[in-house]
Motif scaffolding. Sequence first.
Motif, short mmCIF file in Angstrom:
data_model
loop_
_atom_site.label_atom_id
_atom_site.label_comp_id
_atom_site.label_asym_id
_atom_site.label_seq_id
_atom_site.Cartn_x
_atom_site.Cartn_y
_atom_site.Cartn_z
N GLU A 95 29.94 -6.51 117.67
CA GLU A 95 30.08 -7.54 116.63
C GLU A 95 31.29 -7.23 115.76
O GLU A 95 31.52 -6.09 115.37
N GLN B 172 26.46 -2.50 118.47
CA GLN B 172 25.24 -2.70 117.70
C GLN B 172 24.07 -1.94 118.32
O GLN B 172 23.99 -1.80 119.54
N ASN B 173 23.17 -1.45 117.47
CA ASN B 173 21.92 -0.82 117.90
C ASN B 173 22.14 0.30 118.91
O ASN B 173 21.44 0.38 119.92
N ALA B 174 23.12 1.16 118.65
CA ALA B 174 23.42 2.26 119.57
C ALA B 174 23.27 3.59 118.85
O ALA B 174 23.54 3.69 117.65
N ILE B 175 22.83 4.60 119.58
CA ILE B 175 22.70 5.93 119.00
C ILE B 175 24.09 6.50 118.73
O ILE B 175 24.36 7.07 117.68
N GLY C 74 26.99 -2.90 125.91
CA GLY C 74 26.15 -3.24 124.77
C GLY C 74 26.66 -4.46 124.06
O GLY C 74 27.62 -5.12 124.50
N THR C 75 26.05 -4.76 122.93
CA THR C 75 26.44 -5.90 122.12
C THR C 75 27.37 -5.43 121.01
O THR C 75 27.04 -4.51 120.26
#
Length: 173
Positions: free
Chosen positions: A162, A94-97, A159-160
């Motif tokens: 999901e 999640q929320n990664a480039i 990172g997170t």
Amino acid sequence: MKRYSSIVLLVFLQLAVFAAPTNPAQVTISLTTKVPEYLIHGFLETTEGSPVIVSSTNVDDAFNTAGASFTYAIKTNVAIPLTVTATVTPFNLQNAITPAQVGIERILVGADDEADVIDSASGTYKLLNFTPNTSGMATYSYILTVVANQTQVLSAPSGTYESTVSIGITPDI
């Protein structure tokens, strides 16, 4: 003669009206009902000491070697055979480039039963077949464990992550 028969008919009708009982006979009706079919399913959680079936749940530490476990439940009064399936997406960063993914190694139902893969491309598994009993409303629960691919976990960037588990239920008629 016609006039005489008209008067007799009129007197007869008046006697018939006055001879009728003043209280109508007792009327009875029959009420019938049917218990509606009821089926709800989802994830079992405890809220204020009571078990509650909810539509979503979160599980932490899903990358551990034992997997991510949660309780799936069905509450029903339907007594027909049912099939439960699950579609599980890979774990997505999640929320990664730069996107990253960790696949699903297997899904366990209960302690040791491995779910059958129906479609590996879509990530669909057959979890269980069962027939609820016919004694009215009952809740059935199962521990499901989603195990991530441990080889991919070792090389995954931090990172997170999901994954989404979508559970479907269909009659086996």
